[in-house]
Design a protein around this motif. Structure first.
Motif, PDB file in Angstrom:
ATOM      1  N   PHE A 162       0.915  -1.228   0.237  1.00  0.00           N
ATOM      2  CA  PHE A 162       0.130  -0.176  -0.041  1.00  0.00           C
ATOM      3  C   PHE A 162       0.746   1.243  -0.110  1.00  0.00           C
ATOM      4  CE2 PHE A 162      -2.725  -2.879   2.597  1.00  0.00           C
ATOM      5  CZ  PHE A 162      -3.523  -3.454   1.641  1.00  0.00           C
ATOM      6  N   GLY A 163       0.733   1.808  -1.097  1.00  0.00           N
ATOM      7  CA  GLY A 163       1.535   3.275  -1.386  1.00  0.00           C
ATOM      8  C   GLY A 163       0.488   4.421  -0.793  1.00  0.00           C
ATOM      9  N   VAL A 164       0.634   4.484   0.434  1.00  0.00           N
ATOM     10  CA  VAL A 164      -0.798   5.586   1.060  1.00  0.00           C
ATOM     11  C   VAL A 164      -0.736   6.712   0.477  1.00  0.00           C
ATOM     12  CG1 VAL A 164      -0.505   4.154   2.859  1.00  0.00           C
ATOM     13  CG2 VAL A 164       0.895   5.910   2.888  1.00  0.00           C
ATOM     14  N   TRP A 165       0.473   7.425   0.005  1.00  0.00           N
ATOM     15  CA  TRP A 165       0.323   8.753  -0.509  1.00  0.00           C
ATOM     16  C   TRP A 165       1.338   9.119  -1.489  1.00  0.00           C
ATOM     17  CZ3 TRP A 165      -3.884  11.974   1.671  1.00  0.00           C
ATOM     18  CH2 TRP A 165      -4.063  13.247   1.007  1.00  0.00           C
ATOM     19  N   ASN A 166       0.933   9.494  -2.776  1.00  0.00           N
ATOM     20  CA  ASN A 166       2.052   9.782  -3.644  1.00  0.00           C
ATOM     21  C   ASN A 166       2.421  11.032  -3.662  1.00  0.00           C
ATOM     22  OD1 ASN A 166       3.697   9.420  -6.046  1.00  0.00           O
ATOM     23  ND2 ASN A 166       2.264  10.805  -7.060  1.00  0.00           N
ATOM     24  N   GLU A 167       3.838  11.145  -3.377  1.00  0.00           N
ATOM     25  CA  GLU A 167       4.766  12.501  -3.538  1.00  0.00           C
ATOM     26  C   GLU A 167       4.006  13.551  -2.836  1.00  0.00           C
ATOM     27  OE1 GLU A 167       5.376  13.469  -7.706  1.00  0.00           O
ATOM     28  OE2 GLU A 167       7.174  11.758  -7.725  1.00  0.00           O
ATOM     29  N   PRO A 168       3.949  13.660  -1.478  1.00  0.00           N
ATOM     30  CA  PRO A 168       3.396  14.529  -0.551  1.00  0.00           C
ATOM     31  C   PRO A 168       4.399  15.660  -0.431  1.00  0.00           C
ATOM     32  CG  PRO A 168       4.253  12.769   0.819  1.00  0.00           C
ATOM     33  CD  PRO A 168       4.132  12.378  -0.720  1.00  0.00           C
ATOM     34  N   TYR A 169       3.870  17.080  -0.010  1.00  0.00           N
ATOM     35  CA  TYR A 169       4.682  18.189   0.376  1.00  0.00           C
ATOM     36  C   TYR A 169       5.235  18.791  -0.674  1.00  0.00           C
ATOM     37  CZ  TYR A 169       4.372  14.950   4.402  1.00  0.00           C
ATOM     38  OH  TYR A 169       3.847  14.081   5.444  1.00  0.00           O
ATOM     39  N   ASP A 170       5.462  20.067  -0.635  1.00  0.00           N
ATOM     40  CA  ASP A 170       6.100  21.101  -1.414  1.00  0.00           C
ATOM     41  C   ASP A 170       7.531  20.191  -1.994  1.00  0.00           C
ATOM     42  OD1 ASP A 170       7.764  23.374  -2.432  1.00  0.00           O
ATOM     43  OD2 ASP A 170       5.768  24.087  -2.094  1.00  0.00           O
ATOM     44  N   TRP A 171       7.873  20.403  -3.382  1.00  0.00           N
ATOM     45  CA  TRP A 171       8.931  19.874  -4.103  1.00  0.00           C
ATOM     46  C   TRP A 171      10.244  20.685  -3.442  1.00  0.00           C
ATOM     47  CZ3 TRP A 171      11.806  22.448  -7.583  1.00  0.00           C
ATOM     48  CH2 TRP A 171      11.400  23.900  -8.155  1.00  0.00           C
ATOM     49  N   LYS A 172      10.080  21.912  -3.068  1.00  0.00           N
ATOM     50  CA  LYS A 172      11.267  22.658  -2.821  1.00  0.00           C
ATOM     51  C   LYS A 172      11.542  22.568  -1.438  1.00  0.00           C
ATOM     52  CE  LYS A 172      10.609  26.578  -6.104  1.00  0.00           C
ATOM     53  NZ  LYS A 172      10.428  28.082  -6.082  1.00  0.00           N
ATOM     54  N   LYS A 173      12.787  22.064  -1.075  1.00  0.00           N
ATOM     55  CA  LYS A 173      13.124  21.589   0.303  1.00  0.00           C
ATOM     56  C   LYS A 173      13.051  22.805   1.239  1.00  0.00           C
ATOM     57  CE  LYS A 173      15.844  17.402  -0.464  1.00  0.00           C
ATOM     58  NZ  LYS A 173      17.208  16.550  -0.498  1.00  0.00           N
ATOM     59  N   GLU A 174      13.535  23.936   0.877  1.00  0.00           N
ATOM     60  CA  GLU A 174      13.289  24.987   1.688  1.00  0.00           C
ATOM     61  C   GLU A 174      11.950  25.374   2.033  1.00  0.00           C
ATOM     62  OE1 GLU A 174      13.890  26.684  -2.635  1.00  0.00           O
ATOM     63  OE2 GLU A 174      14.486  24.999  -1.397  1.00  0.00           O
ATOM     64  N   ASN A 175      10.796  24.826   1.366  1.00  0.00           N
ATOM     65  CA  ASN A 175       9.361  25.146   1.766  1.00  0.00           C
ATOM     66  C   ASN A 175       8.967  23.896   2.041  1.00  0.00           C
ATOM     67  OD1 ASN A 175       9.717  27.884   0.800  1.00  0.00           O
ATOM     68  ND2 ASN A 175       9.129  27.103  -1.349  1.00  0.00           N
ATOM     69  N   THR A 176       9.515  22.453   2.099  1.00  0.00           N
ATOM     70  CA  THR A 176       8.679  21.425   2.171  1.00  0.00           C
ATOM     71  C   THR A 176       8.583  21.119   3.814  1.00  0.00           C
ATOM     72  OG1 THR A 176       8.733  19.210   1.479  1.00  0.00           O
ATOM     73  CG2 THR A 176      10.651  19.918   2.636  1.00  0.00           C
ATOM     74  N   ALA A 177       7.725  20.093   4.096  1.00  0.00           N
ATOM     75  CA  ALA A 177       7.301  19.828   5.467  1.00  0.00           C
ATOM     76  C   ALA A 177       8.641  19.360   6.400  1.00  0.00           C
ATOM     77  CB  ALA A 177       6.302  18.727   5.512  1.00  0.00           C
ATOM     78  N   SER A 178       8.552  19.608   7.582  1.00  0.00           N
ATOM     79  CA  SER A 178       9.899  19.062   8.656  1.00  0.00           C
ATOM     80  C   SER A 178       9.580  17.603   8.678  1.00  0.00           C
ATOM     81  CB  SER A 178       9.603  19.957   9.766  1.00  0.00           C
ATOM     82  OG  SER A 178       8.322  19.409  10.626  1.00  0.00           O
ATOM     83  N   ALA A 179      10.841  17.258   9.116  1.00  0.00           N
ATOM     84  CA  ALA A 179      10.711  15.665   9.531  1.00  0.00           C
ATOM     85  C   ALA A 179       9.723  15.258  10.527  1.00  0.00           C
ATOM     86  CB  ALA A 179      11.955  15.284   9.945  1.00  0.00           C
ATOM     87  N   GLY A 180       9.368  16.391  11.391  1.00  0.00           N
ATOM     88  CA  GLY A 180       8.592  15.995  12.239  1.00  0.00           C
ATOM     89  C   GLY A 180       7.184  15.779  11.820  1.00  0.00           C
ATOM     90  N   GLN A 181       6.746  16.833  10.784  1.00  0.00           N
ATOM     91  CA  GLN A 181       5.422  16.498  10.231  1.00  0.00           C
ATOM     92  C   GLN A 181       5.188  15.574   9.216  1.00  0.00           C
ATOM     93  OE1 GLN A 181       2.687  19.090   9.854  1.00  0.00           O
ATOM     94  NE2 GLN A 181       1.643  17.009   9.232  1.00  0.00           N
ATOM     95  N   TRP A 182       6.487  15.011   8.632  1.00  0.00           N
ATOM     96  CA  TRP A 182       6.443  13.741   7.883  1.00  0.00           C
ATOM     97  C   TRP A 182       6.336  12.575   8.776  1.00  0.00           C
ATOM     98  CZ3 TRP A 182       9.460   9.571   8.627  1.00  0.00           C
ATOM     99  CH2 TRP A 182       9.538   8.436   7.787  1.00  0.00           C
TER     100      TRP A 182
END
Length: 322
Positions: A162-182
């Motif tokens: 089960f691939g539960v969510w394809n490619e989540p979060y903003d593609w730019k690392k400066e804008n993407t989610a934190s490790a905590g959010q992940w």
């Protein structure tokens, strides 16, 4: 410690198999004989044998013919599905067609209410789930409910992941989610599957729309505390993976050394329009499972290169008995 006790202790250690030299001291390989597909620390397993997969991303909800991938020697498919409109019979048809060829199927949440399907009202690209913070997306609860239905349908069928969510979060690392959010989202989505009693492998993308592997290193062990059968999925595209093969090897080896969960590259190449030779070289070197985007759209010279790659001999140390 007294010398006599030290001597006895030394003899005891000498009798323990594999105690002095281990390929992965964090998570030693299990000696338990098992069947099916599962994870063992950083290793993907098939019938008590470590396994390297090579395969493709596919849209079999439109065309479930598996002859082409089978002829290439593939053994895994990452299937794009609509979490609202693809019915249980639709998914069963895809899985059964793949199973007849001996493939593992990764059912992956790609769309929701796509107008490409009968009754769909949301045009592309808005029907996609990519780029979103899963738990904050208005479709999240409906998608989790659908995953519970799918998990119950294929419960403990180890060749269905089960691939539960394809490619989540903003593609730019400066804008993407934190490790905590992940980590928060990963826990919610994994535990949602497990609430059904399904022990199937759960496949999780990182941040930066799949290109960010850092949360696997930073929070992977915490996620795996009390959880199992999780695979981390990297999408190796130009933005962050157009680097020398040695750098990719170093990244993959660091993830394996962490020992939390196996890593696959679930997308790369983009039909040949993205760097691919370095990714194939690195995955070959590290025995990392590799899938290419998208079946039926490969262009030359990538088409020939990846076909040859899939035909390469692998898993040669494995036997029917593991």
């Amino acid at each position: 410690m007294p010398r006599r006790i030290l001597s006895v202790f030394a003899v005891f250690l000498a009798l323990l198999p594999g105690c002095r030299k281990k390929s992965n001291p964090v998570t030693p390989p299990s000696t338990e004989k098992r069947t099916g597909y599962y994870t063992d620390g950083p290793r993907l397993m098939k019938d008590s044998c470590e396994w390297e997969f090579r395969g493709t991303d596919k849209m079999s909800v439109f065309d479930a013919n598996m002859d082409g991938p089978a002829a290439w020697g593939m053994d895994i498919l990452r299937e794009c599905i609509d979490m609202k409109l693809n019915s249980n019979p639709d998914l069963q048809r895809v899985v059964q067609a793949a199973r007849r060829k001996g493939f593992v199927t990764i059912l992956t949440a790609f769309w929701y209410d796509s107008d490409a399907f009968s009754g769909g009202t949301t045009p592309y690209p808005d029907c996609q789930v990519l780029g979103a913070i899963p738990s904050r997306d208005p479709r999240f609860e409906a998608i989790q409910e659908r995953w519970r239905q799918i998990a119950a349908l294929f419960k403990n069928q180890s060749d269905v992941w089960f691939g539960v969510w394809n490619e989540p979060y903003d593609w730019k690392k400066e804008n993407t989610a934190s490790a905590g959010q992940w980590l928060e989202d990963a826990k919610l989505m994994t535990d949602n599957i497990r609430s059904t009693g399904a022990d199937n492998i759960v496949v999780l993308c990182g941040t930066a729309m799949g290109q960010g592997h850092e949360p696997f290193l930073q929070k992977g062990a915490e996620l795996l505390n009390g959880r199992k059968n999780i695979v981390f999925d990297i999408h190796a595209y130009r933005t962050y993976w157009d680097v020398p093969a040695a750098v990719i090897v170093s990244r993959l080896n660091a993830l394996k050394a962490e020992g939390a969960a196996p890593v696959i590259v679930g997308e790369f190449a983009a039909n040949g329009g993205e760097p691919y030779a370095v990714v194939m070289e690195a995955c070959r070197t590290t025995r990392t499972s590799l899938l290419a985007w998208l079946w039926g759209q490969y262009t030359e010279p990538f088409n020939s290169a990846f076909k040859a790659y899939c035909h390469e001999e692998r898993n040669t140390g494995c036997t029917e008995d593991g």
